[in-house]
Design a protein around this motif. Structure first.
Motif, mmCIF file in Angstrom:
data_model
loop_
_atom_site.group_PDB
_atom_site.id
_atom_site.type_symbol
_atom_site.label_atom_id
_atom_site.label_comp_id
_atom_site.label_asym_id
_atom_site.label_seq_id
_atom_site.Cartn_x
_atom_site.Cartn_y
_atom_site.Cartn_z
ATOM 1 N N UNK A 1 0.927 -1.113 -0.011
ATOM 2 C CA UNK A 1 0.306 0.483 -0.099
ATOM 3 C C UNK A 1 0.848 1.132 -0.057
ATOM 4 N N UNK A 2 2.681 1.287 0.142
ATOM 5 C CA UNK A 2 2.980 1.804 0.393
ATOM 6 C C UNK A 2 4.645 1.837 -0.325
ATOM 7 N N UNK A 3 5.274 2.624 -0.918
ATOM 8 C CA UNK A 3 6.554 2.393 -1.507
ATOM 9 C C UNK A 3 7.287 3.141 -0.684
ATOM 10 N N UNK B 1 1.404 5.796 -8.416
ATOM 11 C CA UNK B 1 1.016 6.054 -7.548
ATOM 12 C C UNK B 1 0.924 6.035 -6.771
ATOM 13 N N UNK B 2 0.936 4.868 -5.465
ATOM 14 C CA UNK B 2 0.893 5.005 -4.537
ATOM 15 C C UNK B 2 1.910 5.986 -3.599
ATOM 16 N N UNK B 3 1.657 5.538 -2.515
ATOM 17 C CA UNK B 3 1.854 6.551 -1.713
ATOM 18 C C UNK B 3 3.600 6.429 -1.602
ATOM 19 N N UNK B 4 4.502 7.539 -1.412
ATOM 20 C CA UNK B 4 6.502 7.336 -0.986
ATOM 21 C C UNK B 4 6.527 7.474 0.150
ATOM 22 N N UNK C 1 11.621 15.922 -4.338
ATOM 23 C CA UNK C 1 11.843 14.781 -4.687
ATOM 24 C C UNK C 1 10.741 13.659 -5.574
ATOM 25 N N UNK C 2 10.296 13.907 -4.401
ATOM 26 C CA UNK C 2 8.756 13.413 -4.790
ATOM 27 C C UNK C 2 8.397 12.152 -3.331
#
Length: 332
Positions: A249-251, A271-274, A311-312
């Motif tokens: 669910x997260x990276x 598109x997953x929460x990073x 950075x994202x």
């Protein structure tokens, strides 16, 4: 069209104007606070290589949590430092293990605080590796048994969810760990519990102070057969792709500062929460320089964390979290 028609300084002329056009924001809600919990009572033991970071026994953890909560922090990442270690890391999946007890305590006293449980075996094994050690086929060296390790990691995740952990954060870097943990959680009725995968975890020199704090240094060899080569970016994308396919669910990217390019690539790909992990040595370097008076700690920390957001990263795990939260609220 160029100068003098274009004047970049027009949008920098006042604080209000700079705020109006600011592209990236760093918020208290972006921060996750890592904590080390230990057995015993009355323990608040400083970690020498991480100034300002402590081991906490459960009776003193509540005060630290209250201070963090008052600063606006709403998510903590728990690392357990057990008294008992053995070859299979049994304290990791013990229902009375230190992380399980800490999770129950936190949910009792701070029900709306998100509890993220680190899911690994390295702190709990007497050999310090993140999985089960087995003899190699050639009989001359030891290897990490990937698939046997998955069984115990899944068992650990279920025990943490049962204790009240809101998010499971597996950091072991075994092949297939997201799939194994997702299947176990679902089978036991924890379909609602998300996984925050340490998807891209490099075999980094930036972990040294953490290994002191977690008492988790390998007793032989290293972790290069399961953590990633710092030279590789394409491999990081494959690791993240695999975790997405397995149901994370997260990276996460760990460490952060030397791997901002990896964060950017993952941001553009998924598109997953990073999540960026601002790791122990990144923290300690800033602390050491600040203690010498060589830099402005507040300004450096906020700029560094802002760079991770730019950075994202959507979220940042950082030992600076409590201080950064206070600084951000002062600036609001």
């Amino acid at each position: 069209m160029g100068f003098p028609a274009v004047r970049m300084r027009r949008l920098r002329s006042s604080s209000a104007l700079r705020s109006l056009v600011r592209e990236t924001d760093l918020r208290v809600d972006d921060l996750i606070y890592p904590l080390f919990v230990v057995e015993g009572t009355g323990v608040k033991h400083p970690i020498p290589s991480m100034p300002g970071v402590y081991h906490y026994s459960l009776d003193l953890l509540e005060d630290e949590l209250q201070e963090a909560y008052d600063a606006g922090i709403r998510a903590v990442l728990l690392f357990g430092v057990p008294d008992h270690k053995d070859s299979v890391g049994s304290s990791a999946y013990d229902e009375q293990g230190i992380v399980q007890r800490a999770a129950r305590m936190i949910k009792e006293h701070f029900p709306d605080l998100l509890v993220i449980a680190d899911t690994c075996l390295c702190q709990y094994t007497d050999h310090g590796h993140c999985g089960i050690v087995a003899p190699a086929a050639d009989g001359r060296s030891a290897v990490i048994d990937n698939d046997r390790s998955l069984e115990l990691l899944a068992q650990t995740a279920v025990s943490q969810a049962k204790a009240g952990a809101d998010i499971i954060a597996p950091s072991n870097m075994m092949d297939g760990f997201v799939q194994a943990i997702r299947a176990a959680l679902d089978r036991e009725g924890y379909t609602h519990v998300p996984i925050m995968s340490y998807s891209v975890k490099y075999a980094s020199a930036f972990y040294g102070p953490f290994r002191d704090a977690a008492h988790s240094a390998p007793q032989f060899g290293d972790r290069k057969t399961y953590q990633m080569d710092p030279a590789n970016l394409r491999e990081a994308l494959r690791e993240a792709d695999a975790d997405v396919q397995e149901g994370t669910d997260f990276l996460m990217v760990k460490p952060a500062l030397a791997y901002l390019d990896v964060l950017r690539e993952l941001r553009e790909r998924h598109q997953l929460p990073l999540v960026a992990y601002n790791v122990s040595a990144e923290y300690s370097m800033v602390k050491a320089a600040a203690m010498q008076g060589w830099l402005d700690e507040r300004q450096i920390v906020l700029e560094m964390l802002l760079g991770m957001k730019r950075a994202g990263a959507d979220l940042i795990i950082t030992y600076h979290a409590k201080d950064a939260a206070k600084w951000l609220r002062e600036e609001a």
